[in-house]
Write a protein that holds these residues in place. Structure first.
Motif, PDB file in Angstrom:
ATOM      1  N   GLU A   1       0.825  -1.204   0.000  1.00  0.00           N
ATOM      2  CA  GLU A   1       0.000   0.000   0.000  1.00  0.00           C
ATOM      3  C   GLU A   1       0.861   1.256   0.000  1.00  0.00           C
ATOM      4  O   GLU A   1       0.542   2.237  -0.679  1.00  0.00           O
ATOM      5  N   TRP A   2       1.965   1.228   0.768  1.00  0.00           N
ATOM      6  CA  TRP A   2       2.831   2.410   0.811  1.00  0.00           C
ATOM      7  C   TRP A   2       3.477   2.658  -0.547  1.00  0.00           C
ATOM      8  O   TRP A   2       3.635   3.820  -0.972  1.00  0.00           O
TER       9      TRP A   2
ATOM     10  N   SER B   1       2.156   1.738  -3.454  1.00  0.00           N
ATOM     11  CA  SER B   1       1.095   2.214  -4.328  1.00  0.00           C
ATOM     12  C   SER B   1       0.814   3.697  -4.084  1.00  0.00           C
ATOM     13  O   SER B   1       0.544   4.455  -5.028  1.00  0.00           O
ATOM     14  N   SER B   2       0.913   4.119  -2.843  1.00  0.00           N
ATOM     15  CA  SER B   2       0.685   5.539  -2.532  1.00  0.00           C
ATOM     16  C   SER B   2       1.770   6.418  -3.136  1.00  0.00           C
ATOM     17  O   SER B   2       1.513   7.549  -3.566  1.00  0.00           O
ATOM     18  N   LEU B   3       2.994   5.889  -3.184  1.00  0.00           N
ATOM     19  CA  LEU B   3       4.080   6.636  -3.821  1.00  0.00           C
ATOM     20  C   LEU B   3       3.849   6.760  -5.324  1.00  0.00           C
ATOM     21  O   LEU B   3       4.059   7.830  -5.913  1.00  0.00           O
TER      22      LEU B   3
ATOM     23  N   ALA C   1       1.028   6.704  -6.796  1.00  0.00           N
ATOM     24  CA  ALA C   1      -0.110   7.593  -7.013  1.00  0.00           C
ATOM     25  C   ALA C   1       0.306   9.059  -7.049  1.00  0.00           C
ATOM     26  O   ALA C   1      -0.411   9.904  -7.611  1.00  0.00           O
ATOM     27  N   ARG C   2       1.440   9.387  -6.456  1.00  0.00           N
ATOM     28  CA  ARG C   2       1.920  10.771  -6.454  1.00  0.00           C
ATOM     29  C   ARG C   2       2.612  11.153  -7.762  1.00  0.00           C
ATOM     30  O   ARG C   2       2.887  12.342  -7.988  1.00  0.00           O
TER      31      ARG C   2
ATOM     32  N   ARG D   1       0.345   3.493 -12.513  1.00  0.00           N
ATOM     33  CA  ARG D   1      -0.283   4.802 -12.279  1.00  0.00           C
ATOM     34  C   ARG D   1      -1.648   4.859 -12.969  1.00  0.00           C
ATOM     35  O   ARG D   1      -2.605   5.434 -12.411  1.00  0.00           O
TER      36      ARG D   1
ATOM     37  N   ILE E   1      -4.197   2.851 -10.932  1.00  0.00           N
ATOM     38  CA  ILE E   1      -4.648   3.552  -9.728  1.00  0.00           C
ATOM     39  C   ILE E   1      -5.832   4.460 -10.078  1.00  0.00           C
ATOM     40  O   ILE E   1      -6.797   4.588  -9.313  1.00  0.00           O
TER      41      ILE E   1
END
Length: 325
Positions: free
Chosen positions: A2-3, A5-7, A9-10, A99, A102
């Protein structure tokens, strides 16, 4: 994950131009590494770095050695460095596809295809290590080449996946034509495999002391040529059917490209045989093989569609529906 994927997403959302550029770069990189590998082979530099993953025991880089010429060391080492370039391109494809997913979670097929690129780089690195550690046995070189062929095919599929939807494939041609296209792909695979046996028995083994395939090269060359004839016959039958039944302009364009590339490759192979397989033509023949794969894969992709692709442009801040070709 998840971490991570969050990166991802940025990251900026990849534009259509970036998506296409990454995928084309993957095709060029996967095909190009095969060409540079052939240069290693024809220059006898396959064991310029006799160990793996290091070049020499205790050193990742070429070193002065009485048994190995400096030039051959750097040719082999340079080919290994190019694997890193292929890996970077593969990583960019994954990041772009990730990306996009997402933003649009249903684009799972795109991400799966993108992951085959770094997966293939890892597999090729391992196969390359086995090839070096076994002293360039001909069948390991053959596996190395055929793996590249598969990756070139997958890279073409990835390019199309960036530009098409995610619906189940709907074929633009009938069942008989689908069967002919399948036969064409099978014939191409057999043709490539037969070509590796000709290489295995030929004079360019990558090192002067490498054992060669103990088989009459004349017979292997005949089989290779016969399989090219089969490929062209299937291609011709497919074209005759499309003349009678009709086909789209996109299909005809790609069909014509397949003919041009296949005939050029066949002519080059005939010249090679007549001249005794000169080193200068070997790499061009490997390049021709990659072009045949690309052209055939493009024809395959043009024969079906998966609906429109939804691209999202952050600059416009609105979705845009782009029809797949």
């Amino acid at each position: 994950m998840e971490w991570l994927s969050s990166l991802v997403a940025r990251l900026p959302y990849p534009s259509r131009t970036m998506q296409r550029a990454f995928a084309i770069a993957a095709i060029v990189a996967q095909g190009g590494i095969g060409v540079t590998g052939s240069i290693v082979r024809v220059t006898g530099s396959g064991l310029g770095c006799p160990t793996w993953p290091q070049c020499f025991s205790g050193s990742m880089f070429p070193v002065e050695h009485p048994e190995y010429e400096t030039l051959t060391q750097w040719i082999e080492f340079g080919n290994r460095l190019l694997t890193g370039v292929v890996g970077i391109v593969a990583a960019l494809c994954v990041l772009a596809a990730w990306r996009i997913q997402i933003e649009y979670p249903n684009r799972k097929r795109l991400v799966k295809l993108a992951w085959t690129m770094p997966g293939g780089v890892l597999a090729q690195a391992l196969i390359g290590g086995v090839t070096v550690l076994t002293g360039l046995l001909w069948w390991t070189v053959a596996v190395h080449f055929l793996a590249s062929a598969v990756l070139v095919w997958l890279a073409v599929l990835l390019l199309h996946a960036f530009n098409e939807g995610d619906e189940p494939p709907r074929w633009k041609v009938g069942q008989a034509d689908r069967n002919l296209l399948t036969m064409l792909v099978v014939a191409m695979g057999a043709l490539l495999a037969a070509g590796t046996t000709v290489t295995g028995a030929g004079p360019h083994g990558g090192d002067p002391d490498t054992p060669r395939l103990d088989a009459p090269i004349e017979t292997l060359t005949f089989v290779h040529g016969a399989l090219l004839a089969v490929y062209l016959i299937v291609l011709a039958v497919l074209g005759l059917r499309w003349i009678r039944l009709g086909a789209s302009a996109a299909l005809w364009r790609r069909y014509t490209v397949v003919w041009a590339v296949a005939l050029a490759q066949g002519a080059l192979g005939s010249v090679q045989t007549a001249l005794g397989v000169p080193e200068s033509l070997v790499s061009f023949h490997v390049l021709g093989s990659a072009l045949v794969i690309i052209a055939t894969a493009s024809l395959w992709c043009a024969a079906r569609e998966r609906g429109p692709v939804i691209s999202h442009t952050r600059r416009e801040n609105k979705p845009e529906v782009v029809a797949a070709e």
